[in-house]
Every structure is written in C-alpha cells, then in structure tokens.
Design a protein around this motif. Structure first.
Motif, PDB file in Angstrom:
ATOM      1  N   GLN A 523     -38.824 -20.424  -7.624  1.00 48.81           N
ATOM      2  CA  GLN A 523     -38.145 -20.317  -8.859  1.00 48.81           C
ATOM      3  C   GLN A 523     -38.362 -19.016  -9.503  1.00 48.81           C
ATOM      4  OE1 GLN A 523     -38.428 -23.630 -11.471  1.00 48.81           O
ATOM      5  NE2 GLN A 523     -36.785 -24.686 -10.572  1.00 48.81           N
ATOM      6  N   SER A 524     -39.886 -18.608  -9.534  1.00 47.43           N
ATOM      7  CA  SER A 524     -40.227 -17.318 -10.156  1.00 47.43           C
ATOM      8  C   SER A 524     -39.631 -16.222  -9.480  1.00 47.43           C
ATOM      9  CB  SER A 524     -41.669 -17.192 -10.008  1.00 47.43           C
ATOM     10  OG  SER A 524     -42.592 -18.198 -10.538  1.00 47.43           O
ATOM     11  N   GLY A 525     -39.212 -16.167  -8.224  1.00 54.51           N
ATOM     12  CA  GLY A 525     -38.718 -15.359  -7.634  1.00 54.51           C
ATOM     13  C   GLY A 525     -37.272 -15.194  -7.990  1.00 54.51           C
ATOM     14  N   SER A 526     -36.450 -16.298  -8.143  1.00 51.74           N
ATOM     15  CA  SER A 526     -35.212 -16.164  -8.758  1.00 51.74           C
ATOM     16  C   SER A 526     -35.048 -15.889 -10.128  1.00 51.74           C
ATOM     17  CB  SER A 526     -34.744 -17.746  -8.674  1.00 51.74           C
ATOM     18  OG  SER A 526     -34.557 -18.312  -7.358  1.00 51.74           O
ATOM     19  N   VAL A 527     -35.987 -15.952 -10.865  1.00 48.97           N
ATOM     20  CA  VAL A 527     -36.061 -15.463 -12.209  1.00 48.97           C
ATOM     21  C   VAL A 527     -36.124 -13.979 -12.207  1.00 48.97           C
ATOM     22  CG1 VAL A 527     -36.900 -15.246 -14.555  1.00 48.97           C
ATOM     23  CG2 VAL A 527     -36.899 -17.527 -13.246  1.00 48.97           C
ATOM     24  N   VAL A 528     -36.864 -13.364 -11.612  1.00 47.38           N
ATOM     25  CA  VAL A 528     -37.108 -11.918 -11.300  1.00 47.38           C
ATOM     26  C   VAL A 528     -35.896 -11.458 -10.738  1.00 47.38           C
ATOM     27  CG1 VAL A 528     -38.348 -10.102 -10.320  1.00 47.38           C
ATOM     28  CG2 VAL A 528     -39.736 -12.045 -11.169  1.00 47.38           C
ATOM     29  N   SER A 529     -35.143 -12.037  -9.656  1.00 50.23           N
ATOM     30  CA  SER A 529     -34.099 -11.581  -9.142  1.00 50.23           C
ATOM     31  C   SER A 529     -32.910 -11.431 -10.410  1.00 50.23           C
ATOM     32  CB  SER A 529     -33.636 -12.482  -7.902  1.00 50.23           C
ATOM     33  OG  SER A 529     -32.538 -11.886  -7.491  1.00 50.23           O
ATOM     34  N   ILE A 530     -32.678 -12.452 -10.975  1.00 50.01           N
ATOM     35  CA  ILE A 530     -31.846 -12.741 -12.181  1.00 50.01           C
ATOM     36  C   ILE A 530     -31.872 -11.492 -13.190  1.00 50.01           C
ATOM     37  CG2 ILE A 530     -30.809 -14.050 -13.899  1.00 50.01           C
ATOM     38  CD1 ILE A 530     -31.568 -16.497 -12.016  1.00 50.01           C
ATOM     39  N   LEU A 531     -33.319 -11.447 -13.687  1.00 48.74           N
ATOM     40  CA  LEU A 531     -33.576 -10.521 -14.628  1.00 48.74           C
ATOM     41  C   LEU A 531     -33.167  -8.977 -14.072  1.00 48.74           C
ATOM     42  CD1 LEU A 531     -36.857 -11.711 -16.082  1.00 48.74           C
ATOM     43  CD2 LEU A 531     -34.456 -11.863 -17.167  1.00 48.74           C
ATOM     44  N   LEU A 532     -33.090  -8.851 -12.747  1.00 47.39           N
ATOM     45  CA  LEU A 532     -32.886  -7.392 -12.222  1.00 47.39           C
ATOM     46  C   LEU A 532     -31.300  -7.265 -12.097  1.00 47.39           C
ATOM     47  CD1 LEU A 532     -35.600  -6.930  -9.695  1.00 47.39           C
ATOM     48  CD2 LEU A 532     -35.337  -5.875 -11.713  1.00 47.39           C
ATOM     49  N   GLY A 533     -30.668  -8.323 -12.462  1.00 44.28           N
ATOM     50  CA  GLY A 533     -29.284  -8.302 -12.456  1.00 44.28           C
ATOM     51  C   GLY A 533     -28.373  -8.844 -11.106  1.00 44.28           C
ATOM     52  N   ARG A 534     -29.213  -9.312 -10.300  1.00 43.36           N
ATOM     53  CA  ARG A 534     -28.564  -9.767  -8.929  1.00 43.36           C
ATOM     54  C   ARG A 534     -27.985 -10.832  -9.101  1.00 43.36           C
ATOM     55  NH1 ARG A 534     -34.393  -8.509  -5.757  1.00 43.36           N
ATOM     56  NH2 ARG A 534     -34.298  -6.437  -6.056  1.00 43.36           N
ATOM     57  N   ASP A 535     -26.675 -11.120  -8.694  1.00 46.10           N
ATOM     58  CA  ASP A 535     -25.914 -12.252  -8.905  1.00 46.10           C
ATOM     59  C   ASP A 535     -26.106 -13.243  -7.708  1.00 46.10           C
ATOM     60  OD1 ASP A 535     -23.758 -13.960 -10.083  1.00 46.10           O
ATOM     61  OD2 ASP A 535     -22.413 -13.365  -8.326  1.00 46.10           O
ATOM     62  N   THR A 536     -26.149 -14.470  -7.863  1.00 48.32           N
ATOM     63  CA  THR A 536     -26.216 -15.319  -6.921  1.00 48.32           C
ATOM     64  C   THR A 536     -25.055 -15.771  -6.156  1.00 48.32           C
ATOM     65  OG1 THR A 536     -27.114 -17.658  -6.436  1.00 48.32           O
ATOM     66  CG2 THR A 536     -25.650 -17.235  -8.332  1.00 48.32           C
ATOM     67  N   GLY A 537     -23.860 -15.442  -6.287  1.00 46.77           N
ATOM     68  CA  GLY A 537     -22.762 -15.924  -5.742  1.00 46.77           C
ATOM     69  C   GLY A 537     -22.599 -17.360  -5.891  1.00 46.77           C
TER      70      GLY A 537
END
Length: 721
Positions: A523-537
């Motif tokens: 989840q921590s990695g997901s939050v960082v990824s989201i804050l970097l603007g990467r869409d999940t699809g």
C-alpha cells in the motif's frame, strides 16, 4: 441511438412502450428509451435553497457520534500522552521523538475510531430488532443492473438467471426488469455475453423483461456505465438496484429493498451488507471468515453513527433513479495526480445525493446479500491499488461545497485507510532511527541542571503498556465479533462449535498479522506511485479460485523479502530489543513469498474447511440462491461460453452471426479525414484473409473489436472458409 452502444431485450417492441408491457413483448430488437437528464454537478458552488425538504423530521444520531468520535479522540489523546512519556523519559523530547509521537497519534487514531465504532456496533447487535415483514405487494418499478467488464460469462449469466428465478418466486417479479450492462473490451468476452444472453432469452421466454446492452467504449468506467443507463432508460424506473458481476441477492432481499424504498419517500440510497461466500483459497477464506464474524460489528457501528447520512459501496444497493439523475452527475477533476474522472464514484455519489437532501443509509441486518472476493494476496493488492487511487482522489472532493459533515468523515476515513500504511512505515523508520541514536550516542552528563547523567532512552515499562493498549484497541472489534458469534447458537454450531470458532479466530489473527507487513509495504508503494501521477488502469478482477505461478509471486515479493532480511539484520545489529520489537514485521516480510503462494492455494483452504476451521454459517448451509447459481454456472461452463474464440464462434454459427448483426447499432457516416486505424487495418486484413484461421492469426485484439462492430466486416468473416 448513439453509435457506440446497443441494447438487446428479450423482446422487440413494435412501438414505444413501457418495458414489460404487452406491446413491449412483441418481438426482438431495441427497447424504447426513456431518457433522464443527468447534469454534471458543481463541486465548488452549492445553494442551500436547492436542498429538498424531508417529508418527516428525523433526528440525527448525535449521541452515537459523540460516543464514537469523542471516545476515539480521548483514547488517541491518552495514547499520545503515553507515547510522549515513553520517549521523553530522559527529559524534554527531541524533534525526532516528537515526530514519532505525531506519527503514532495519526496511526493510533485510525484504530481507535474502529474500536469505538465497534463498541457501538456490539451494543446495537446485542439488542433484538424487529425483523422486516415480507412484502406482499409493490407499486413501483425497479431495474436490476449488473455491469460487467470482461467477466466470466458463465458465472455472470448464472447469477442473473438465479436471481431472476428467485424474484419471480416471490410473486412480485413483474415489478423488476433486468439489465446486463456490458463494458467489455475483449472480443471473446463480448461474443460470449451475446451467446449466453441469446440462450437465456430463448429459455426464459418473452415475459422475462431481460435486456443486454454493450458499450464498446467504456467511458468513465462503471460510473459511466450506470450513467449511460440512467440517461437512456432511467425514466422507466422508480428505482435501480445496482450489482457487481459477483453479486448475488436472494429474491426476498431484492423485494425487501424495493419495499423499503417505497416505504421511505426520503431515501435516496439504501445499502445492504454483502457477506462473502463461495471462497476456497486460504486467503479468500480468511476474508470470508473475517467478514462474517467481525464485519457485522463494524457495519452496525457505522450504521448507528451514520444514521441517514451514510455511505454507498457501489453494489448490492438500491437507488432512487430520479434523485440519482438529478444529483449524481460526476465532474472530471482537473490537475494531477488526482485529476480525471472519479474512480471511487460510489462515495462521491452518496455525498452528492445526500447534499441534495436525500437520505443514505444501510440495512445491515437484511439477510440475503452476497458477494465474492479475490482469491489471493496478489489479487487483493491489484484491486487495492485501484481503490487506493480512488480513495486518495477524494482529497479533491472532500472540500466540495454543501457536503454533510458525516459525508466528509466518510471521505476522510477512506483517505486515512490508505495513508495509514505509509504512516505506519514512517513510524517504524523513525523508531529505528531513535533506537539507533540511543545505541550509539554517549550519555550527556552536563545537559541537565542536576548531577545525574542524561541517557537518550525509552521507558521500557510504559513502552510495554502502550504496546498492550495498542494491541487491545486493534483486536477488540475482532473479539467483540467473536463474542457475538459465540452467543448466537445457530452461528456457533454452524462454525463448528465454540472450540473451533475460537481456534478459527486465532488462526485468522495469526495469518492476518503475517500478511499485514506485506500489505503495508504494498500500500505504501501504491500511495507513492499515485502521488507520482501513475494511473492504475482498470483490469478485470480475478474471481475464481486458483493459484498464481511461483515465478510471478517471486517477482512480486522478492523486494519485500529482501527488505525484511535487511531490516532484521540491521535491527539485530543495533539492539536485540529492537529486533524483538520489529520481529512481527520482519517475519511477515521475510516470509512474503511463501505467504503469498499459500494465500492462493485451494488445497490449503480446503484442508482447513475439512477440519471446519474458518467455517461460516453460509458455508455450512449454503444459501439457496448460491446453490442455484453454482449449478447454473456449471451448466453454462459446460456450454463453453468462456472458452470459445469470438471469430470462430461467429463464423461457425449463422444464427449467432445474424443475431450479432441485428444487435449492432445503425452505423453513422465517417467524417472525412477521421481514420480509425484499428478498423482500417481490420478491413485490410479480413479482405486479404482466405480462411478464418488466417483472420484469427492476423487480427490484433483491438482489430477484432473493430471488425465485430462493423456489419460489412463481420459479413466478410462469415464468408471465409
């Protein structure tokens, strides 16, 4: 009719008519539309005068809210004070120690709120409530909507058929129409849906009021799918009951929801509490057991303090159609990383319909509402990544004008649920730095005014007390749920008796503790990824039991295992006490690969099932609707809906090809210069192909979809050898 969508009902009305009427059952074709306007809502401006007046005054549950939030605040304040005393035993706290206290308060407040809400839920469930009377008549019409997106067709249509039969058995089936709303973007899934629909239409007959619509462009995903229904056919229906592809609801539950809407003219959304069923893998059975034994406590507490200012979870709920159309047009959000269309649309729709003056609440005691869950830890992580993006996106919605305070709390709770993991991780890192500082710094003999040296250290007694308090608050909702299950004779016996029920809870707590560190890092990695603007699809969710290849598990979790090993070695090198304090986290990370592998194993889940561990009442005595859906799924699977190649199926079955062509919308002229590359390539390839095998080999997935949307190209396919 818009170019990109088709609707196929059981019957073709010869003229515009209400669905289900005699005129509407005359043939096979398109259903008459009854559009409702669904204006996009302004989140920045709101006029209090636009709120509808309730038909009768309702008192908000302020006492329950005071108990839940006041209790959580007091508990957090006490925990924070204890943490401050723990770290500042040597004197005034340092900046790093204050950071640790703040992080602790933030993470502790999350579990404190769950604790106080669970206490309230426990008290509510200890009270006997009058059971709902079974309705004998209805006045209104309800559309039952099942949105699908590249799902397993055998299961989807089995669920629809089972629910249709169950509602018909109540004698009130004439008040319900059934829609399968497809957003599938894979040719095989699309044609499988058409095959299953045509078969079901033939078997149920012309009075079934069953419809199928396919949108090749899944604009705004599920929210757009439901919105499309509302703006095209919503005018026919007083209510719509929204499902997921894995939803099941008994006939009595469906009818009860419609009756509840009729009885409450102020209700905008009425949510049920779906129970997880039909799960066999180890991880899914953990979720199934936890949802059944602990879930009602949390749900009852949430329902009690939310009152009529509740939330919506996107499925297994009934909605007042016109209220939804008038209030729930979702805007696209500007900017990054939280821009675009609103992913977790359900929370936002509940907020907006409540803003308009409609009530949103949950019938948490209503039986007969079911769903399934992902089969493994990796599958949950994939779904959770999407949910994380949707919930964090609510940071752009929580400040919308005119929202009810309880609605803002629902948003805050969802956001906090995903920020808790990185905050927990930061708390661990700060704790390690403080222990490292304690182990390496020399005592300062001259910092204080007295004659005693100052050692940078923790208070071990207070630290132990704080740990016990944290564990008690964290686990209390589970123990409250267990107590209720033990006190309920039928539930206790269905779970294997008191001994097995207690042992099952211990197994669930132990395995959940091992999974928690891995989930924290993911989840921590997901939050960082989201804050970097990467869409999940938006990939379709795996719903079947089944394992994941070991190489994929290793690839996904190797860094988690490495992190656990490094953290363990470092902690042991710094101090044995630090290693012991971090041992649960270290153990979970080091064992990430075997834990993830075991999570998806059906054999392990069935081994526990054979010993009646992690058992639930619905597993001991499966609901009739689940038994019927299972039998229909097996029958549909035997017909090979999900195994057939779309092009081969169309080519081999002239009746299917004809029906498919009739389902397609009337084409529109292509604007000059607007070239669709997929259609252009599909045209070139199908014109050059001599056999269906060549077409199958040459056409890409997008070109297959383009071909199947073009009558002329589909006709060319049929004429291949």
């Amino acid at each position: 009719m818009p170019l990109d969508e088709t609707l196929i009902p059981i019957e073709r009305p010869v003229a515009a008519a209400e669905p289900g009427s005699a005129a509407a059952s005359a043939g096979f074709g398109l259903a008459p539309e009854a559009p409702l306007a669904m204006p996009i809502q302004d989140l920045a401006r709101w006029h209090p005068g636009s709120v509808r007046r309730a038909s009768r005054p309702v008192r908000a549950p302020w006492l329950a809210r005071l108990a839940v939030f006041g209790g959580a605040l007091a508990l957090t304040a006490y925990g924070g004070w204890q943490m401050l005393e723990t770290v500042s035993v040597s004197g005034s706290p340092t900046g790093l120690q204050l950071v640790l206290v703040v992080l602790f308060c933030l993470t502790f407040s999350w579990i404190a709120l769950a604790f106080t809400s669970g206490l309230l839920g426990f008290a509510m469930l200890m009270r006997r409530e009058r059971t709902l009377d079974r309705p004998t008549a209805l006045r209104t019409r309800t559309a039952v909507l099942m949105p699908v997106y590249n799902e397993a067709t055998a299961r989807t249509f089995a669920g629809i058929e089972a629910m249709w039969e169950a509602v018909e058995a109540t004698g009130l089936g004439q008040h319900f129409d059934w829609f399968v709303l497809s957003d599938s973007t894979q040719a095989d899934a699309w044609i499988a849906e058409e095959r299953a629909f045509l078969d079901l239409r033939d078997r149920l007959g012309p009075e079934a009021r069953l419809y199928y619509r396919h949108r090749p462009k899944n604009h705004h995903r599920k929210a757009g799918n439901i919105g499309d229904f509302v703006t095209r056919w919503g005018g026919h229906y007083d209510h719509m009951l929204v499902l997921d592809a894995d939803s099941l609801m008994s006939g009595s539950a469906v009818v009860a929801l419609a009756a509840a809407m009729e009885a409450d003219p102020d209700a905008g959304i009425i949510q049920t509490l779906p129970l997880i069923i039909n799960r066999n893998t180890l991880f899914a059975r953990l979720q199934q057991f936890a949802a059944r034994i602990y879930g009602p406590v949390i749900a009852a507490g949430l329902s009690a303090w939310s009152g009529r200012d509740g939330n919506y979870w996107g499925h297994n709920a009934i909605i007042r159609t016109r209220a939804f159309a008038e209030s729930c047009g979702l805007p696209d959000l500007p900017g990054t990383p939280f821009g675009g269309h609103i992913l977790s649309h359900d929370f936002a729709e509940a907020a907006l319909i409540r803003r308009a003056g409609w009530a949103v609440y949950m019938l948490h005691r209503l039986p007969g509402s079911y769903e399934e869950s992902p089969p493994s830890l990796i599958d949950v992580a994939i779904r959770d990544r999407r949910w994380a993006q949707g919930n964090l996106q609510h940071a752009r919605v929580i400040g919308a004008a005119g929202l009810h305070p309880a609605t803002r709390q629902h948003f805050a709770t969802g956001i906090a649920g995903y920020l808790a993991s990185p905050l927990w991780l930061l708390q661990l890192l700060v704790g390690i730095l403080l222990v490292l500082q304690t182990a390496t710094e020399r005592p300062d003999y001259f910092a204080g005014a007295g004659f005693s040296p100052v050692f940078p250290r923790f208070d071990p007694v207070r630290a132990l007390q704080l740990f016990v308090l944290t564990m008690a608050v964290l686990l209390a909702p589970k123990f409250l749920g267990l107590i209720l299950a033990l006190l309920d004779g039928p539930v206790r016996r269905a779970c294997g008796g008191a001994g097995r029920l207690v042992l099952s809870s211990l197994v669930e707590i132990l395995l959940s503790a091992l999974v928690a560190p891995v989930a924290m890092v993911i989840q921590s990695g997901s939050v960082v990824s989201i804050l970097l603007g990467r869409d999940t699809g938006w990939n379709p969710q795996r719903r079947d039991d089944g394992s994941i290849p070991l190489r994929d598990i290793i690839a996904r979790h190797r860094w988690h295992m490495a992190l656990g090993l490094v953290a363990g070695i470092a902690a042991f090198a710094i101090a044995t006490s630090l290693f012991l304090w971090m041992s649960p986290t270290i153990l979970g990370l080091v064992l990430a690969i075997p834990i993830s592998w075991a999570s998806g194993q059906v054999g392990l889940g069935l081994a526990l099932k054979d010993r009646r561990l992690l058992a639930t009442p619905e597993e001991a005595t499966p609901p009739e609707i689940a038994v019927r859906a299972g039998a229909l799924t097996a029958r549909n699977a035997a017909r090979g809906y999900d195994e057939a190649d779309a092009l081969a199926a169309i080519h081999a079955d002239p009746d299917l090809a004809t029906a498919h062509a009739r389902m397609l919308p009337v084409g529109r002229p292509r604007p000059r210069g607007a070239i669709d590359p997929d259609q252009t390539l599909a045209t070139a390839k199908i014109c050059e192909a001599e056999t269906v095998g060549e077409a199958q080999a040459w056409l890409s997935p997008k070109e297959r979809m383009a071909l199947l949307h073009d009558r002329a190209l589909a006709d060319r396919l049929i004429r291949l050898t």
